[in-house]
Design a protein around this motif. Structure first.
Motif, PDB file in Angstrom:
ATOM      1  N   ALA A 195      47.775  37.950  41.685  1.00 33.05           N
ATOM      2  CA  ALA A 195      46.996  38.746  42.636  1.00 33.05           C
ATOM      3  C   ALA A 195      45.814  39.329  41.867  1.00 33.05           C
ATOM      4  O   ALA A 195      45.987  39.852  40.759  1.00 33.05           O
ATOM      5  N   VAL A 196      44.623  39.218  42.463  1.00 32.21           N
ATOM      6  CA  VAL A 196      43.406  39.737  41.835  1.00 32.21           C
ATOM      7  C   VAL A 196      42.765  40.742  42.786  1.00 32.21           C
ATOM      8  O   VAL A 196      42.584  40.451  43.972  1.00 32.21           O
ATOM      9  N   GLU A 197      42.422  41.891  42.262  1.00 29.82           N
ATOM     10  CA  GLU A 197      41.694  42.896  43.030  1.00 29.82           C
ATOM     11  C   GLU A 197      40.318  43.105  42.410  1.00 29.82           C
ATOM     12  O   GLU A 197      40.197  43.226  41.193  1.00 29.82           O
ATOM     13  N   VAL A 198      39.305  43.118  43.261  1.00 21.55           N
ATOM     14  CA  VAL A 198      37.947  43.473  42.857  1.00 21.55           C
ATOM     15  C   VAL A 198      37.780  44.934  43.253  1.00 21.55           C
ATOM     16  O   VAL A 198      37.802  45.268  44.439  1.00 21.55           O
ATOM     17  N   VAL A 199      37.658  45.795  42.282  1.00 22.57           N
ATOM     18  CA  VAL A 199      37.639  47.237  42.524  1.00 22.57           C
ATOM     19  C   VAL A 199      36.314  47.651  43.150  1.00 22.57           C
ATOM     20  O   VAL A 199      35.244  47.256  42.692  1.00 22.57           O
TER      21      VAL A 199
END
Length: 192
Positions: free
Chosen positions: A110-114
Protein backbone atom coordinates in the motif's frame (compact mmCIF):
# COMPACT_ATOMS: atom_id res chain seq x y z
CA UNK A 1 -17.22 14.69 -4.59
CA UNK A 2 -20.81 13.87 -3.74
CA UNK A 3 -22.06 15.35 -0.49
CA UNK A 4 -23.04 12.94 2.26
CA UNK A 5 -26.73 12.88 3.12
CA UNK A 6 -27.42 14.67 6.41
CA UNK A 7 -28.29 11.42 8.21
CA UNK A 8 -24.61 10.45 7.78
CA UNK A 9 -23.33 13.43 9.78
CA UNK A 10 -23.41 11.40 13.00
CA UNK A 11 -21.82 7.99 13.45
CA UNK A 12 -24.09 4.99 13.84
CA UNK A 13 -24.15 3.49 17.35
CA UNK A 14 -21.03 1.31 17.70
CA UNK A 15 -19.23 2.97 14.77
CA UNK A 16 -19.40 2.51 11.03
CA UNK A 17 -19.78 -0.94 9.53
CA UNK A 18 -19.11 -2.37 6.10
CA UNK A 19 -22.86 -2.35 5.42
CA UNK A 20 -23.00 1.37 6.30
CA UNK A 21 -20.17 2.16 3.87
CA UNK A 22 -21.76 0.06 1.10
CA UNK A 23 -25.00 2.04 1.56
CA UNK A 24 -23.25 5.35 0.79
CA UNK A 25 -23.50 6.82 -2.71
CA UNK A 26 -20.68 5.42 -4.87
CA UNK A 27 -19.16 8.85 -5.53
CA UNK A 28 -18.61 9.59 -1.82
CA UNK A 29 -14.88 9.59 -1.08
CA UNK A 30 -14.74 8.10 2.40
CA UNK A 31 -12.47 5.93 4.48
CA UNK A 32 -13.09 4.39 7.88
CA UNK A 33 -10.38 3.87 10.49
CA UNK A 34 -11.20 2.15 13.76
CA UNK A 35 -14.90 2.56 12.98
CA UNK A 36 -14.65 6.36 12.51
CA UNK A 37 -15.66 7.87 9.17
CA UNK A 38 -13.16 10.08 7.34
CA UNK A 39 -14.58 12.17 4.48
CA UNK A 40 -11.93 13.00 1.90
CA UNK A 41 -12.05 15.95 -0.47
CA UNK A 42 -10.96 15.48 -4.05
CA UNK A 43 -7.15 15.53 -4.19
CA UNK A 44 -5.24 18.51 -5.56
CA UNK A 45 -3.89 18.17 -9.11
CA UNK A 46 -0.30 17.81 -7.79
CA UNK A 47 -1.38 14.85 -5.66
CA UNK A 48 -3.10 13.26 -8.66
CA UNK A 49 -0.04 13.82 -10.85
CA UNK A 50 2.33 12.23 -8.34
CA UNK A 51 0.01 9.27 -7.81
CA UNK A 52 -0.50 8.73 -11.56
CA UNK A 53 3.20 9.01 -12.38
CA UNK A 54 4.23 6.77 -9.51
CA UNK A 55 1.75 4.10 -10.59
CA UNK A 56 3.00 4.36 -14.19
CA UNK A 57 6.59 3.92 -13.00
CA UNK A 58 5.75 0.91 -10.80
CA UNK A 59 3.40 -1.03 -13.07
CA UNK A 60 5.98 -2.22 -15.66
CA UNK A 61 8.04 -3.78 -12.85
CA UNK A 62 5.25 -6.03 -11.58
CA UNK A 63 5.85 -9.75 -11.69
CA UNK A 64 2.95 -11.83 -13.13
CA UNK A 65 1.45 -12.66 -9.73
CA UNK A 66 0.68 -9.00 -8.97
CA UNK A 67 -1.49 -6.20 -10.34
CA UNK A 68 -1.64 -2.51 -9.48
CA UNK A 69 -4.46 0.00 -9.21
CA UNK A 70 -4.84 3.51 -7.83
CA UNK A 71 -7.38 4.74 -5.30
CA UNK A 72 -9.27 1.45 -4.84
CA UNK A 73 -11.05 0.36 -1.69
CA UNK A 74 -9.27 -2.08 0.62
CA UNK A 75 -10.90 -3.85 3.56
CA UNK A 76 -8.37 -4.18 6.37
CA UNK A 77 -10.70 -5.24 9.19
CA UNK A 78 -14.44 -5.51 9.79
CA UNK A 79 -14.58 -5.09 13.58
CA UNK A 80 -13.88 -2.28 14.17
CA UNK A 81 -14.08 -1.33 10.53
CA UNK A 82 -10.87 -0.31 8.75
CA UNK A 83 -11.82 0.49 5.14
CA UNK A 84 -9.28 2.57 3.22
CA UNK A 85 -8.37 3.69 -0.29
CA UNK A 86 -4.57 3.79 -0.60
CA UNK A 87 -3.25 5.96 -3.40
CA UNK A 88 -1.52 2.96 -5.00
CA UNK A 89 -2.23 -0.70 -4.21
CA UNK A 90 -0.35 -3.78 -5.41
CA UNK A 91 -2.47 -6.89 -4.93
CA UNK A 92 -2.75 -10.49 -6.11
CA UNK A 93 -3.37 -10.93 -9.85
CA UNK A 94 -6.10 -13.52 -9.22
CA UNK A 95 -8.36 -10.92 -7.55
CA UNK A 96 -10.99 -9.92 -10.15
CA UNK A 97 -11.08 -6.24 -11.03
CA UNK A 98 -14.78 -6.25 -10.16
CA UNK A 99 -13.94 -6.88 -6.48
CA UNK A 100 -14.80 -4.14 -4.01
CA UNK A 101 -13.24 -3.90 -1.54
CA UNK A 102 -9.93 -5.67 -2.13
CA UNK A 103 -9.28 -7.98 0.87
CA UNK A 104 -6.17 -7.10 2.89
CA UNK A 105 -4.89 -10.67 2.59
CA UNK A 106 -4.43 -10.08 -1.17
CA UNK A 107 -2.44 -6.83 -0.76
CA UNK A 108 1.36 -6.87 -1.03
CA UNK A 109 1.95 -3.11 -0.95
CA UNK A 110 0.00 0.00 0.00
CA UNK A 111 1.38 3.42 -0.98
CA UNK A 112 0.14 6.73 0.36
CA UNK A 113 0.99 10.10 -1.18
CA UNK A 114 0.87 12.48 1.76
CA UNK A 115 -1.09 15.68 1.36
CA UNK A 116 -1.74 18.46 3.84
CA UNK A 117 -5.04 16.96 4.96
CA UNK A 118 -3.82 13.36 5.23
CA UNK A 119 -0.58 13.73 7.21
CA UNK A 120 -1.83 12.31 10.50
CA UNK A 121 -3.58 9.32 8.94
CA UNK A 122 -0.76 8.54 6.46
CA UNK A 123 1.96 8.73 9.14
CA UNK A 124 0.03 7.18 12.02
CA UNK A 125 -3.32 5.42 11.93
CA UNK A 126 -3.14 4.03 8.39
CA UNK A 127 0.25 2.29 8.73
CA UNK A 128 -0.93 0.89 12.07
CA UNK A 129 -4.08 -0.48 10.41
CA UNK A 130 -2.11 -1.84 7.42
CA UNK A 131 0.31 -3.61 9.77
CA UNK A 132 -2.50 -5.07 11.89
CA UNK A 133 -4.11 -6.40 8.69
CA UNK A 134 -0.85 -8.05 7.61
CA UNK A 135 -0.05 -5.87 4.58
CA UNK A 136 3.62 -6.75 4.04
CA UNK A 137 4.89 -3.43 2.66
CA UNK A 138 3.93 0.19 3.22
CA UNK A 139 5.44 3.14 1.36
CA UNK A 140 4.77 6.79 2.14
CA UNK A 141 5.69 9.46 -0.39
CA UNK A 142 5.81 13.02 0.90
CA UNK A 143 7.34 16.39 0.30
CA UNK A 144 10.41 17.33 2.27
CA UNK A 145 9.93 19.34 5.45
CA UNK A 146 11.41 22.35 3.67
CA UNK A 147 8.38 22.37 1.40
CA UNK A 148 10.44 21.47 -1.66
CA UNK A 149 8.51 19.66 -4.36
CA UNK A 150 11.03 16.79 -4.60
CA UNK A 151 9.29 14.02 -2.65
CA UNK A 152 10.90 11.55 -0.26
CA UNK A 153 9.88 7.87 -0.33
CA UNK A 154 9.70 6.31 3.14
CA UNK A 155 9.60 2.51 2.95
CA UNK A 156 8.52 -0.03 5.56
CA UNK A 157 8.31 -3.81 5.81
CA UNK A 158 6.12 -5.74 8.22
CA UNK A 159 8.10 -7.32 11.04
CA UNK A 160 6.13 -10.51 11.64
CA UNK A 161 7.63 -10.97 15.10
CA UNK A 162 6.25 -7.64 16.36
CA UNK A 163 3.32 -7.10 13.98
CA UNK A 164 4.60 -3.56 13.31
CA UNK A 165 6.41 -1.92 10.43
CA UNK A 166 10.17 -1.54 10.44
CA UNK A 167 11.52 1.35 8.39
CA UNK A 168 13.73 0.20 5.51
CA UNK A 169 14.68 3.63 4.19
CA UNK A 170 14.01 7.26 3.41
CA UNK A 171 14.86 7.71 -0.26
CA UNK A 172 15.75 11.14 -1.69
CA UNK A 173 16.20 11.82 -5.41
CA UNK A 174 16.14 8.21 -6.65
CA UNK A 175 14.23 5.24 -5.35
CA UNK A 176 15.12 1.61 -6.07
CA UNK A 177 13.32 -1.49 -4.84
CA UNK A 178 12.75 -5.14 -5.69
CA UNK A 179 9.57 -5.60 -3.58
CA UNK A 180 7.29 -5.85 -6.64
CA UNK A 181 10.04 -6.42 -9.19
CA UNK A 182 12.99 -4.21 -10.15
CA UNK A 183 12.09 -0.54 -9.74
CA UNK A 184 14.29 2.54 -10.21
CA UNK A 185 12.43 5.86 -10.08
CA UNK A 186 13.60 9.46 -10.33
CA UNK A 187 11.46 10.91 -7.56
CA UNK A 188 11.96 14.47 -8.80
CA UNK A 189 10.27 13.54 -12.09
CA UNK A 190 7.02 12.74 -10.25
CA UNK A 191 6.31 16.44 -9.65
CA UNK A 192 7.52 17.95 -12.93
Amino acid sequence: MTALPTDYLYPPPGGWTLADVRALPEKCRVEVLDGALIVNPSPLPIHQRIMRRLAAALEPALTPEWQLEVDVDVLLAEEPLDYVAPDVVVFAAEVPLTTRPIPAAAVLLAVEVVSKGSRREDRGSKPLAYAEAGVRHYWRLESQASGALAPVMHTYVLDTSTGAYAETGAHHGRFSSTVIGPVDIDLTALTR
